[in-house]
Design a protein around this motif. Structure first.
Motif, PDB file in Angstrom:
ATOM      1  N   LEU A 292      31.822  11.837 -10.984  1.00  0.00           N
ATOM      2  CA  LEU A 292      30.729  12.741 -10.694  1.00  0.00           C
ATOM      3  C   LEU A 292      29.778  12.731 -12.125  1.00  0.00           C
ATOM      4  CD1 LEU A 292      29.927  14.982  -9.072  1.00  0.00           C
ATOM      5  CD2 LEU A 292      30.846  16.611 -10.437  1.00  0.00           C
ATOM      6  N   GLU A 293      28.522  12.536 -11.727  1.00  0.00           N
ATOM      7  CA  GLU A 293      27.568  12.426 -12.688  1.00  0.00           C
ATOM      8  C   GLU A 293      26.733  13.572 -12.541  1.00  0.00           C
ATOM      9  OE1 GLU A 293      25.469   8.816 -12.223  1.00  0.00           O
ATOM     10  OE2 GLU A 293      27.157   7.465 -13.012  1.00  0.00           O
ATOM     11  N   GLY A 294      26.381  14.269 -11.572  1.00  0.00           N
ATOM     12  CA  GLY A 294      25.486  15.590 -11.545  1.00  0.00           C
ATOM     13  C   GLY A 294      25.701  16.394 -10.133  1.00  0.00           C
ATOM     14  N   VAL A 295      25.072  17.604 -10.521  1.00  0.00           N
ATOM     15  CA  VAL A 295      24.710  18.188  -9.316  1.00  0.00           C
ATOM     16  C   VAL A 295      23.307  18.029  -8.748  1.00  0.00           C
ATOM     17  CG1 VAL A 295      25.062  20.825  -8.546  1.00  0.00           C
ATOM     18  CG2 VAL A 295      26.771  19.540 -10.168  1.00  0.00           C
ATOM     19  N   ALA A 296      23.045  18.031  -7.541  1.00  0.00           N
ATOM     20  CA  ALA A 296      21.707  17.797  -6.945  1.00  0.00           C
ATOM     21  C   ALA A 296      20.835  19.067  -6.830  1.00  0.00           C
ATOM     22  CB  ALA A 296      21.472  17.016  -5.852  1.00  0.00           C
ATOM     23  N   ALA A 297      19.759  19.211  -6.570  1.00  0.00           N
ATOM     24  CA  ALA A 297      19.077  20.596  -6.250  1.00  0.00           C
ATOM     25  C   ALA A 297      19.502  21.142  -4.960  1.00  0.00           C
ATOM     26  CB  ALA A 297      17.451  20.261  -6.073  1.00  0.00           C
ATOM     27  N   ASN A 298      19.667  22.382  -4.981  1.00  0.00           N
ATOM     28  CA  ASN A 298      20.261  23.174  -3.568  1.00  0.00           C
ATOM     29  C   ASN A 298      21.551  22.833  -3.277  1.00  0.00           C
ATOM     30  OD1 ASN A 298      17.582  24.332  -3.184  1.00  0.00           O
ATOM     31  ND2 ASN A 298      16.827  22.049  -2.432  1.00  0.00           N
ATOM     32  N   ALA A 299      22.079  21.996  -4.272  1.00  0.00           N
ATOM     33  CA  ALA A 299      23.825  21.816  -3.804  1.00  0.00           C
ATOM     34  C   ALA A 299      24.590  23.058  -3.709  1.00  0.00           C
ATOM     35  CB  ALA A 299      24.381  20.649  -4.726  1.00  0.00           C
ATOM     36  N   LEU A 300      24.046  24.195  -4.509  1.00  0.00           N
ATOM     37  CA  LEU A 300      25.100  25.503  -4.377  1.00  0.00           C
ATOM     38  C   LEU A 300      24.274  26.552  -3.701  1.00  0.00           C
ATOM     39  CD1 LEU A 300      26.181  24.954  -8.090  1.00  0.00           C
ATOM     40  CD2 LEU A 300      27.346  24.133  -6.351  1.00  0.00           C
ATOM     41  N   ALA A 301      23.144  26.279  -3.187  1.00  0.00           N
ATOM     42  CA  ALA A 301      22.379  27.309  -2.664  1.00  0.00           C
ATOM     43  C   ALA A 301      22.809  27.880  -1.508  1.00  0.00           C
ATOM     44  CB  ALA A 301      20.895  26.467  -2.075  1.00  0.00           C
ATOM     45  N   ARG A 302      23.774  27.607  -0.821  1.00  0.00           N
ATOM     46  CA  ARG A 302      24.452  28.173   0.407  1.00  0.00           C
ATOM     47  C   ARG A 302      25.612  29.086  -0.069  1.00  0.00           C
ATOM     48  NH1 ARG A 302      23.381  25.880   5.226  1.00  0.00           N
ATOM     49  NH2 ARG A 302      24.584  27.880   6.139  1.00  0.00           N
ATOM     50  N   LEU A 303      26.072  29.035  -1.363  1.00  0.00           N
ATOM     51  CA  LEU A 303      27.021  29.603  -2.018  1.00  0.00           C
ATOM     52  C   LEU A 303      26.871  31.207  -2.501  1.00  0.00           C
ATOM     53  CD1 LEU A 303      29.085  26.740  -3.387  1.00  0.00           C
ATOM     54  CD2 LEU A 303      29.093  27.462  -0.976  1.00  0.00           C
ATOM     55  N   GLU A 304      26.215  31.793  -1.716  1.00  0.00           N
ATOM     56  CA  GLU A 304      25.842  33.165  -2.191  1.00  0.00           C
ATOM     57  C   GLU A 304      26.876  34.301  -2.539  1.00  0.00           C
ATOM     58  OE1 GLU A 304      22.844  34.734   0.247  1.00  0.00           O
ATOM     59  OE2 GLU A 304      21.215  32.982  -0.074  1.00  0.00           O
ATOM     60  N   LEU A 305      27.931  33.848  -2.125  1.00  0.00           N
ATOM     61  CA  LEU A 305      29.065  34.831  -2.342  1.00  0.00           C
ATOM     62  C   LEU A 305      30.004  34.299  -3.451  1.00  0.00           C
ATOM     63  CD1 LEU A 305      30.161  35.756   1.337  1.00  0.00           C
ATOM     64  CD2 LEU A 305      28.714  36.818  -0.317  1.00  0.00           C
ATOM     65  N   LEU A 306      29.620  33.119  -4.138  1.00  0.00           N
ATOM     66  CA  LEU A 306      30.522  32.667  -5.063  1.00  0.00           C
ATOM     67  C   LEU A 306      30.704  33.402  -6.393  1.00  0.00           C
ATOM     68  CD1 LEU A 306      31.630  29.599  -5.674  1.00  0.00           C
ATOM     69  CD2 LEU A 306      29.675  29.030  -6.886  1.00  0.00           C
ATOM     70  N   GLU A 307      31.849  33.335  -6.713  1.00  0.00           N
ATOM     71  CA  GLU A 307      32.311  34.464  -8.112  1.00  0.00           C
ATOM     72  C   GLU A 307      32.830  33.308  -8.922  1.00  0.00           C
ATOM     73  OE1 GLU A 307      35.336  36.802  -6.611  1.00  0.00           O
ATOM     74  OE2 GLU A 307      34.125  37.745  -5.017  1.00  0.00           O
ATOM     75  N   SER A 308      33.249  32.420  -9.072  1.00  0.00           N
ATOM     76  CA  SER A 308      33.956  31.555  -9.904  1.00  0.00           C
ATOM     77  C   SER A 308      33.600  29.839  -9.653  1.00  0.00           C
ATOM     78  CB  SER A 308      35.162  31.744 -10.029  1.00  0.00           C
ATOM     79  OG  SER A 308      35.904  30.698 -11.117  1.00  0.00           O
ATOM     80  N   LEU A 309      33.004  29.318 -10.604  1.00  0.00           N
ATOM     81  CA  LEU A 309      32.868  27.918 -10.287  1.00  0.00           C
ATOM     82  C   LEU A 309      32.982  27.279 -11.666  1.00  0.00           C
ATOM     83  CD1 LEU A 309      31.474  25.433  -8.814  1.00  0.00           C
ATOM     84  CD2 LEU A 309      29.234  26.192  -9.730  1.00  0.00           C
ATOM     85  N   SER A 310      33.634  26.084 -11.266  1.00  0.00           N
ATOM     86  CA  SER A 310      34.358  25.228 -12.589  1.00  0.00           C
ATOM     87  C   SER A 310      34.168  23.739 -12.546  1.00  0.00           C
ATOM     88  CB  SER A 310      35.763  25.678 -12.883  1.00  0.00           C
ATOM     89  OG  SER A 310      36.220  24.478 -13.993  1.00  0.00           O
ATOM     90  N   PHE A 311      33.322  23.045 -13.471  1.00  0.00           N
ATOM     91  CA  PHE A 311      33.474  21.870 -13.436  1.00  0.00           C
ATOM     92  C   PHE A 311      34.143  21.184 -14.580  1.00  0.00           C
ATOM     93  CE2 PHE A 311      29.354  23.257 -11.371  1.00  0.00           C
ATOM     94  CZ  PHE A 311      29.253  22.064 -10.240  1.00  0.00           C
ATOM     95  N   PHE A 335      22.347  35.217  -6.520  1.00  0.00           N
ATOM     96  CA  PHE A 335      23.822  35.081  -6.759  1.00  0.00           C
ATOM     97  C   PHE A 335      24.352  36.073  -7.415  1.00  0.00           C
ATOM     98  CE2 PHE A 335      22.113  30.843  -5.826  1.00  0.00           C
ATOM     99  CZ  PHE A 335      23.047  30.291  -5.111  1.00  0.00           C
ATOM    100  N   PRO A 336      24.426  37.593  -6.925  1.00  0.00           N
ATOM    101  CA  PRO A 336      24.785  38.838  -7.831  1.00  0.00           C
ATOM    102  C   PRO A 336      26.587  38.740  -7.969  1.00  0.00           C
ATOM    103  CG  PRO A 336      24.395  39.233  -5.376  1.00  0.00           C
ATOM    104  CD  PRO A 336      23.897  37.745  -5.790  1.00  0.00           C
ATOM    105  N   THR A 337      27.079  37.970  -7.125  1.00  0.00           N
ATOM    106  CA  THR A 337      28.506  37.811  -7.590  1.00  0.00           C
ATOM    107  C   THR A 337      29.095  36.950  -8.540  1.00  0.00           C
ATOM    108  OG1 THR A 337      28.910  36.356  -5.558  1.00  0.00           O
ATOM    109  CG2 THR A 337      28.832  38.812  -5.056  1.00  0.00           C
ATOM    110  N   LEU A 338      28.394  36.035  -8.871  1.00  0.00           N
ATOM    111  CA  LEU A 338      28.739  34.891  -9.611  1.00  0.00           C
ATOM    112  C   LEU A 338      29.287  35.504 -11.016  1.00  0.00           C
ATOM    113  CD1 LEU A 338      29.532  31.846 -10.027  1.00  0.00           C
ATOM    114  CD2 LEU A 338      27.034  31.696 -10.845  1.00  0.00           C
ATOM    115  N   ARG A 339      30.354  35.296 -11.537  1.00  0.00           N
ATOM    116  CA  ARG A 339      30.781  35.924 -12.843  1.00  0.00           C
ATOM    117  C   ARG A 339      31.424  34.854 -13.890  1.00  0.00           C
ATOM    118  NH1 ARG A 339      27.602  38.994 -11.588  1.00  0.00           N
ATOM    119  NH2 ARG A 339      27.939  41.297 -11.226  1.00  0.00           N
ATOM    120  N   SER A 340      31.864  33.728 -13.270  1.00  0.00           N
ATOM    121  CA  SER A 340      32.377  32.784 -14.121  1.00  0.00           C
ATOM    122  C   SER A 340      31.828  31.294 -13.732  1.00  0.00           C
ATOM    123  CB  SER A 340      34.062  32.746 -13.969  1.00  0.00           C
ATOM    124  OG  SER A 340      34.716  31.885 -14.703  1.00  0.00           O
TER     125      SER A 340
END
Length: 475
Positions: A292-311, A335-340
């Motif tokens: 994995l080299e990168g995260v493209a534009a809008n790759a996470l745009a649909r995850l509006e309920l996301l709370e935790s994300l780890s790379f 993304f009001p729910t994203l905390r981590s």
């Protein structure tokens, strides 16, 4: 009046006799149960040795009823050493880390949990557990199971957890899991040849294996999978696909997923199509990605309920697009729910300031190990209210300092672009070379000038004659 008194006395006598009978039967049952416990936990051949089991009476839920928990782990037991009939009131039996060569056949109407992990079991036969009608959890991981018969799990209508990880499963009989009507957790991880299973090749895992729609958790780590299709309508909550061979996130996944682990696969970039169907996901793990080299534009745009994300530990990840979460509003966040959020162990050098609305609301942002370039474009990171653990790699004057500890003035950008400095240096070198060339050429004699040697008496090369001293001749 006398008849009523006699009837009352007769009833009282009957009740007393019934109570005595119940107490006697209870004491007898207690004695029988005690004998069974002693026979199972402390057999004559292993009495007073370290190979005897540990048996403990506890109060089990929901009403504090008596329950017996037996721990026979690390006792070097073989299947032949175990009795088929289990003691009364047994709730938990741990036979892990023994030398069982086949799955024992037990009989009990109270056993809820059976642990057979870390043994030498190579196959499971039909109706192997059929007499454990109350069994809820069955752990069979870390064995050598390569063959499972069709009716292995028949007679287990209350089983909720089945763990078959770390075995040698290659093929599974059709409708194997159909008898498990309330199964909620299934672990088939680390069966490296499971990708050869017909059910995975046809793509209808639920229908072919008979998986019920009450399943909440499915783990398929390290099964050499390249593709996977699961019913979109299945109410699955947690899915783990760690350490497989996926080059893209599987497109056909249940829409109800709350947690997805796609770590340690072969994705080179995380694209919008990878997360298009993950609209309900709360926790997403994209860790240990070797390519994995990168995260493209809008790759996470649909995850509006996301709370935790780890790379975490995606060691070649060097780009995180400023619009990875989509076009964010200037005020507030989508993304009001994203905390981590964790980037620990990646090689990201900077983040675009467009990410500040998301980063500013986090309670945990892990930037440990990143080679951050602390310039004017990253000064906004210093103002975040959370400690990130990130340290500056450049400029050299603040190398190794925490982003939060470095002075604000240190986050500066040069007024000239970097290429301009290189151009100035090359120009100076060229000017110096030209100057040296001109000096050397100026000191050399002109080509038209010829040095001629003078010949004659006045020449410095004329013959010199030394005459004798006259004073010496007079004498």
């Amino acid at each position: 009046m006398g008849r009523n008194m006699s009837k009352s006395r007769a009833r009282l006598t009957f009740l007393l006799l019934l109570l005595v009978a119940l107490v006697s039967s209870s004491l007898a049952a207690e004695n029988i149960a005690a004998d069974e416990v002693d026979r199972f936990c402390y057999p004559d051949s292993k009495r007073d040795t370290r190979h005897s089991c540990e048996c403990n009476n506890v109060s089990a839920a929901p009403w504090g009823m008596r329950a017996l928990r037996i721990d026979c782990s690390y006792k070097e037991y073989r299947t032949a050493d175990l009795s088929e009939l289990l003691p009364l009131y047994i709730d938990t039996l741990d036979l892990s880390w023994n030398a069982l060569d086949r799955a024992p056949v037990f009989s009990s109407d109270s056993l809820h949990q059976l642990n057979l992990m870390h043994n030498n079991i190579s196959q499971l036969s039909g109706n192997n557990f059929a007499r454990l009608v109350s069994l809820r959890e069955l752990y069979l991981s870390w064995n050598s199971i390569s063959q499972v018969e069709a009716q292995t799990f028949a007679g287990l209508p209350h089983l909720q957890v089945l763990d078959l990880a770390h075995n040698n499963l290659r093929s599974l009989p059709g409708q194997l899991l159909a008898p498990l009507l309330v199964l909620t957790s299934l672990d088939l991880s680390w069966n490296r040849r499971l990708n050869e299973t017909a059910q995975l090749q046809t793509g209808d895992l639920y229908r072919d294996l008979g998986i019920n729609w009450k399943l909440n958790t499915l783990r398929l780590d390290a099964c050499s999978l390249r593709e996977l299709r699961l019913p979109a309508g299945a109410p699955l909550k947690e899915l783990s696909l760690r350490r497989n061979l996926f080059r893209r996130v599987p497109a056909q996944l249940p829409l109800t997923l709350l947690q997805l682990d796609i770590s340690d696969n072969l994705l080179e970039r995380l694209l919008p199509e990878d997360t298009a169907n993950l609209t309900q996901v709360r926790q997403l793990f994209v860790e240990d990605m070797s390519l994995l080299e990168g995260v493209a534009a809008n790759a996470l745009a649909r995850l509006e309920l996301l709370e935790s994300l780890s790379f975490q530990n995606s060691r070649h990840m060097n780009h995180f697009d400023g619009d990875a979460f989509g076009a964010l509003p200037k005020a507030g966040s989508s993304f009001p729910t994203l905390r981590s959020l964790s980037f620990r162990g990646t090689i990201l050098r900077s983040f675009n300031a467009t990410l500040s609305p998301v980063f500013g609301q986090l309670t945990e942002l892990d930037l440990n190990g990143l080679p951050l370039h602390c310039d004017c474009e990253l000064v906004w990171l210093k103002r975040l209210p959370v400690e990130t653990g990130g340290r500056c790699f450049k400029p050299s004057r603040i190398r190794g300092m925490l982003v939060t500890s470095a002075r604000h003035e240190a986050f500066s950008c040069d007024t000239w672009p970097r290429w301009a400095y290189g151009l100035v240096v090359l120009t100076l070198i060229a000017l110096c070379a030209v100057g040296i060339y001109l000096i050397v050429m100026g000191l050399r004699p002109h080509r038209g000038v010829t040095m001629r040697r003078k010949v004659g008496a006045g020449s410095p090369y004329a013959r010199v004659t030394i005459e004798p001293n006259r004073q010496e001749n007079l004498s």
